[in-house]
Scaffold this motif. Structure first.
Motif, PDB file in Angstrom:
ATOM      1  N   ASP A   1      14.282  -2.625  35.832  1.00 60.38           N
ATOM      2  CA  ASP A   1      13.092  -3.212  36.457  1.00 60.38           C
ATOM      3  C   ASP A   1      11.984  -3.417  35.442  1.00 60.38           C
ATOM      4  O   ASP A   1      11.337  -4.484  35.411  1.00 60.38           O
ATOM      5  N   ALA A   2      11.745  -2.401  34.598  1.00 60.69           N
ATOM      6  CA  ALA A   2      10.641  -2.486  33.646  1.00 60.69           C
ATOM      7  C   ALA A   2      10.865  -3.615  32.640  1.00 60.69           C
ATOM      8  O   ALA A   2       9.937  -4.365  32.318  1.00 60.69           O
ATOM      9  N   VAL A   3      12.090  -3.759  32.149  1.00 57.33           N
ATOM     10  CA  VAL A   3      12.373  -4.795  31.159  1.00 57.33           C
ATOM     11  C   VAL A   3      12.242  -6.185  31.775  1.00 57.33           C
ATOM     12  O   VAL A   3      11.621  -7.089  31.194  1.00 57.33           O
ATOM     13  N   LEU A   4      12.799  -6.373  32.964  1.00 55.99           N
ATOM     14  CA  LEU A   4      12.732  -7.689  33.590  1.00 55.99           C
ATOM     15  C   LEU A   4      11.298  -8.067  33.947  1.00 55.99           C
ATOM     16  O   LEU A   4      10.918  -9.243  33.852  1.00 55.99           O
ATOM     17  N   ALA A   5      10.514  -7.069  34.310  1.00 53.94           N
ATOM     18  CA  ALA A   5       9.105  -7.354  34.616  1.00 53.94           C
ATOM     19  C   ALA A   5       8.313  -7.632  33.346  1.00 53.94           C
ATOM     20  O   ALA A   5       7.556  -8.605  33.258  1.00 53.94           O
ATOM     21  N   GLU A   6       8.502  -6.787  32.343  1.00 58.18           N
ATOM     22  CA  GLU A   6       7.708  -6.884  31.119  1.00 58.18           C
ATOM     23  C   GLU A   6       8.107  -8.086  30.266  1.00 58.18           C
ATOM     24  O   GLU A   6       7.257  -8.830  29.769  1.00 58.18           O
ATOM     25  N   VAL A   7       9.404  -8.278  30.097  1.00 58.05           N
ATOM     26  CA  VAL A   7       9.886  -9.298  29.159  1.00 58.05           C
ATOM     27  C   VAL A   7       9.972 -10.669  29.815  1.00 58.05           C
ATOM     28  O   VAL A   7       9.615 -11.686  29.209  1.00 58.05           O
ATOM     29  N   LEU A   8      10.449 -10.708  31.069  1.00 58.15           N
ATOM     30  CA  LEU A   8      10.666 -11.999  31.728  1.00 58.15           C
ATOM     31  C   LEU A   8       9.670 -12.294  32.837  1.00 58.15           C
ATOM     32  O   LEU A   8       9.732 -13.361  33.457  1.00 58.15           O
ATOM     33  N   GLY A   9       8.770 -11.345  33.111  1.00 56.31           N
ATOM     34  CA  GLY A   9       7.736 -11.599  34.109  1.00 56.31           C
ATOM     35  C   GLY A   9       8.226 -11.585  35.544  1.00 56.31           C
ATOM     36  O   GLY A   9       7.569 -12.153  36.438  1.00 56.31           O
ATOM     37  N   ARG A  10       9.347 -10.952  35.824  1.00 55.68           N
ATOM     38  CA  ARG A  10       9.856 -10.885  37.192  1.00 55.68           C
ATOM     39  C   ARG A  10       8.955  -9.983  38.036  1.00 55.68           C
ATOM     40  O   ARG A  10       8.552  -8.906  37.611  1.00 55.68           O
ATOM     41  N   THR A  11       8.647 -10.429  39.247  1.00 56.36           N
ATOM     42  CA  THR A  11       7.801  -9.662  40.160  1.00 56.36           C
ATOM     43  C   THR A  11       8.653  -8.693  40.967  1.00 56.36           C
ATOM     44  O   THR A  11       9.892  -8.755  40.952  1.00 56.36           O
ATOM     45  N   ALA A  12       7.979  -7.808  41.701  1.00 58.47           N
ATOM     46  CA  ALA A  12       8.689  -6.862  42.558  1.00 58.47           C
ATOM     47  C   ALA A  12       9.514  -7.611  43.597  1.00 58.47           C
ATOM     48  O   ALA A  12      10.641  -7.206  43.923  1.00 58.47           O
ATOM     49  N   ASP A  13       8.974  -8.701  44.125  1.00 54.68           N
ATOM     50  CA  ASP A  13       9.728  -9.494  45.094  1.00 54.68           C
ATOM     51  C   ASP A  13      10.960 -10.127  44.441  1.00 54.68           C
ATOM     52  O   ASP A  13      12.028 -10.200  45.060  1.00 54.68           O
ATOM     53  N   ASP A  14      10.809 -10.579  43.206  1.00 51.62           N
ATOM     54  CA  ASP A  14      11.953 -11.147  42.480  1.00 51.62           C
ATOM     55  C   ASP A  14      13.072 -10.109  42.342  1.00 51.62           C
ATOM     56  O   ASP A  14      14.257 -10.419  42.539  1.00 51.62           O
ATOM     57  N   LEU A  15      12.682  -8.892  41.980  1.00 49.49           N
ATOM     58  CA  LEU A  15      13.666  -7.829  41.775  1.00 49.49           C
ATOM     59  C   LEU A  15      14.360  -7.481  43.087  1.00 49.49           C
ATOM     60  O   LEU A  15      15.578  -7.231  43.108  1.00 49.49           O
ATOM     61  N   THR A  16      13.580  -7.471  44.153  1.00 44.43           N
ATOM     62  CA  THR A  16      14.186  -7.194  45.462  1.00 44.43           C
ATOM     63  C   THR A  16      15.216  -8.266  45.810  1.00 44.43           C
ATOM     64  O   THR A  16      16.320  -7.970  46.290  1.00 44.43           O
ATOM     65  N   THR A  17      14.867  -9.511  45.567  1.00 42.66           N
ATOM     66  CA  THR A  17      15.795 -10.618  45.847  1.00 42.66           C
ATOM     67  C   THR A  17      17.061 -10.508  44.998  1.00 42.66           C
ATOM     68  O   THR A  17      18.179 -10.739  45.482  1.00 42.66           O
ATOM     69  N   LEU A  18      16.895 -10.155  43.736  1.00 38.24           N
ATOM     70  CA  LEU A  18      18.058 -10.003  42.843  1.00 38.24           C
ATOM     71  C   LEU A  18      18.985  -8.888  43.323  1.00 38.24           C
ATOM     72  O   LEU A  18      20.208  -8.996  43.234  1.00 38.24           O
ATOM     73  N   ARG A  19      18.381  -7.829  43.871  1.00 37.50           N
ATOM     74  CA  ARG A  19      19.212  -6.740  44.396  1.00 37.50           C
ATOM     75  C   ARG A  19      19.948  -7.190  45.660  1.00 37.50           C
ATOM     76  O   ARG A  19      21.116  -6.853  45.854  1.00 37.50           O
ATOM     77  N   GLU A  20      19.272  -7.941  46.479  1.00 37.73           N
ATOM     78  CA  GLU A  20      19.916  -8.441  47.691  1.00 37.73           C
ATOM     79  C   GLU A  20      21.099  -9.349  47.356  1.00 37.73           C
ATOM     80  O   GLU A  20      22.085  -9.397  48.088  1.00 37.73           O
ATOM     81  N   ARG A  21      21.021 -10.058  46.238  1.00 39.47           N
ATOM     82  CA  ARG A  21      22.104 -10.938  45.809  1.00 39.47           C
ATOM     83  C   ARG A  21      23.197 -10.208  45.032  1.00 39.47           C
ATOM     84  O   ARG A  21      24.191 -10.807  44.650  1.00 39.47           O
ATOM     85  N   GLY A  22      22.962  -8.932  44.743  1.00 40.65           N
ATOM     86  CA  GLY A  22      23.956  -8.146  44.001  1.00 40.65           C
ATOM     87  C   GLY A  22      23.892  -8.353  42.513  1.00 40.65           C
ATOM     88  O   GLY A  22      24.812  -7.927  41.791  1.00 40.65           O
ATOM     89  N   ILE A  23      22.825  -8.959  41.984  1.00 41.66           N
ATOM     90  CA  ILE A  23      22.690  -9.178  40.553  1.00 41.66           C
ATOM     91  C   ILE A  23      22.236  -7.885  39.871  1.00 41.66           C
ATOM     92  O   ILE A  23      22.596  -7.615  38.721  1.00 41.66           O
ATOM     93  N   LEU A  24      21.451  -7.084  40.563  1.00 39.25           N
ATOM     94  CA  LEU A  24      21.008  -5.785  40.082  1.00 39.25           C
ATOM     95  C   LEU A  24      21.635  -4.703  40.956  1.00 39.25           C
ATOM     96  O   LEU A  24      21.942  -4.935  42.117  1.00 39.25           O
ATOM     97  N   SER A  25      21.770  -3.519  40.383  1.00 42.85           N
ATOM     98  CA  SER A  25      22.316  -2.401  41.173  1.00 42.85           C
ATOM     99  C   SER A  25      21.246  -1.863  42.082  1.00 42.85           C
ATOM    100  O   SER A  25      20.038  -2.005  41.831  1.00 42.85           O
ATOM    101  N   ASP A  26      21.667  -1.247  43.177  1.00 41.12           N
ATOM    102  CA  ASP A  26      20.712  -0.670  44.137  1.00 41.12           C
ATOM    103  C   ASP A  26      20.039   0.566  43.561  1.00 41.12           C
ATOM    104  O   ASP A  26      20.605   1.279  42.761  1.00 41.12           O
TER     105      ASP A  26
END
Length: 405
Positions: A380-405
């Motif tokens: 989460d920290a890397v995707l937010a810091e390096v790529l600017g992903r928001t908390a909502d983005d991360l939640t969506t990625l988890r729902e799609r199975g791209i990130l682990s729960d």
């Protein structure tokens, strides 16, 4: 200033960012070396970890001591690298960092041609088994190196436990990245770098003279046990059943050996008896069996502590054989008394002694050892810091199975 350390300056590679997508020893070791020199190394693994995530040795709870030891000081993220979206995120991270270390095959999304389209000045180092792309690991490479046939005491090859070619390849990886980084800073261009594990072996065999020896003399040495080829060296059993290794490299060491053991006159007689010049390395090598015979009773009459103390005082190169357990338990060099080491709290393992990079920079000091992350800890920290992903983005990625729960 010699002998002082300027702790106000950043580590040598501060500001360098590197992505690592790899497994096993060589690539993780190379990138960890760069991390310990101050680079921000982000290791990307597939969900659940790569093939080395649970490699032995492991704790009773199943945590890989091996994985933690080779990933100190890095950041860890996990992605579904089988999916196009996961591959796209990894590609973004590589493009942002500008430097990639991998030992995965050069095809598809991880090909240089694909990645350089996203970052024109990309520096990418890929480790393969052989120069023509065949798979290989340290122990298969070592089997072909010739070293097992001169290891041990008889003609049966011994594939030693040290993964030497992985370690050497890891250092080539670190050097290759540094060389390309310097080139990019001066020219503004990146490049692809290829390193084959087998070539690291072959280069070493050639650099140590084994190839030229065969071509020049037609043959090479056989197994010598603990003997030292071309000079005098041998291991001896002491009165308390320990083994002490002695190496004689110079005439001063040879004289010191006679002084320490009180056998100068008896050792000198060997030269006349065998008609060899004991003032040369070659002469001492030729007379090695006779020298062994003179020295063995002395070691058999002294304990290991007595032997090593007398030899050290006289200036003889010597060392007592010890187990890993004895190294960790008894050797002050393998302790926090040595500035190389510090104690760290490693998640999943506990408090352990860990080395920093074994280089001392007095102008821009490398940091003490830091723990390895747990697998995916920094996603989460890397995707937010390096790529600017928001908390909502991360939640969506988890729902799609791209990130682990």
């Amino acid at each position: 200033m010699t002998g002082t350390t300027d702790t106000t300056r950043p580590a040598p590679l501060a500001g360098v960012k590197i992505i690592e997508i790899s497994a096993f020893v060589a690539a993780p070791l190379g990138s960890m070396t760069l991390a310990q020199l101050g680079a921000d190394v982000i290791r990307i693994d597939p969900l659940g970890g790569n093939i080395d995530a649970t490699r032995w040795p492991i704790t009773e709870e199943g945590t890989s001591i091996y994985w933690a030891s080779l990933n100190k000081g890095k950041r860890s993220i996990t992605l579904d690298l089988k999916s196009e979206e996961g591959q796209a995120i990894a590609t973004e991270l590589i493009a942002e960092a500008g430097t990639l270390i991998t030992n995965l095959p050069a095809r598809g999304w991880l090909s240089y041609d694909n990645l350089v389209a996203h970052r024109p000045d990309l520096v990418m180092l890929r480790l393969s088994g052989t120069h023509d792309g065949k798979p290989a690991v340290d122990y298969t490479v070592n089997a072909a190196s010739g070293f097992p046939t001169i290891t041990g005491s008889d003609e049966k090859p011994v594939n030693h436990a040290l993964p030497a070619w992985d370690v050497i390849a890891g250092m080539y990886i670190a050097n290759g990245i540094l060389a390309a980084e310097l080139e990019r800073r001066s020219s503004g261009t990146g490049q692809e770098i290829n390193l084959a594990l087998a070539d690291a072996m072959l280069a070493t065999v050639g650099n140590l003279g084994y190839i030229a020896e065969i071509q020049t003399n037609g043959s090479t040495r056989g197994p010598l046990g603990n003997g030292l080829y071309g000079a005098y060296g041998q291991s001896f059993t002491t009165s308390d059943g320990r083994e002490v290794m002695v190496a004689v490299i110079s005439n001063r060491h040879w004289r010191s050996l006679g002084t320490a053991t009180g056998l100068t006159d008896k050792l000198a007689m060997i030269g006349d008896l065998l008609d060899v010049d004991l003032g040369t390395e070659g002469g001492r090598f030729e007379a090695r069996e006779a020298i062994d015979a003179v020295l063995r009773p002395w070691f058999a009459a002294h304990t290991a502590a007595e032997s090593t103390a007398a030899l050290a005082e006289a200036g003889v190169l010597q060392g007592e054989f010890q187990t890993f357990e004895e190294l960790v338990r008894d050797d002050p060099q393998c302790s926090s008394a040595n500035p190389l080491f510090s104690e760290i709290e490693q998640p999943g393992i506990g408090r352990v002694l860990a080395p920093r990079v074994p280089l001392t920079f007095h102008g821009s000091p490398a940091a003490p050892a830091s723990p390895a992350p747990s697998l995916g800890e920094n996603t989460d920290a890397v995707l937010a810091e390096v790529l600017g992903r928001t908390a909502d983005d991360l939640t969506t990625l988890r729902e799609r199975g791209i990130l682990s729960d």
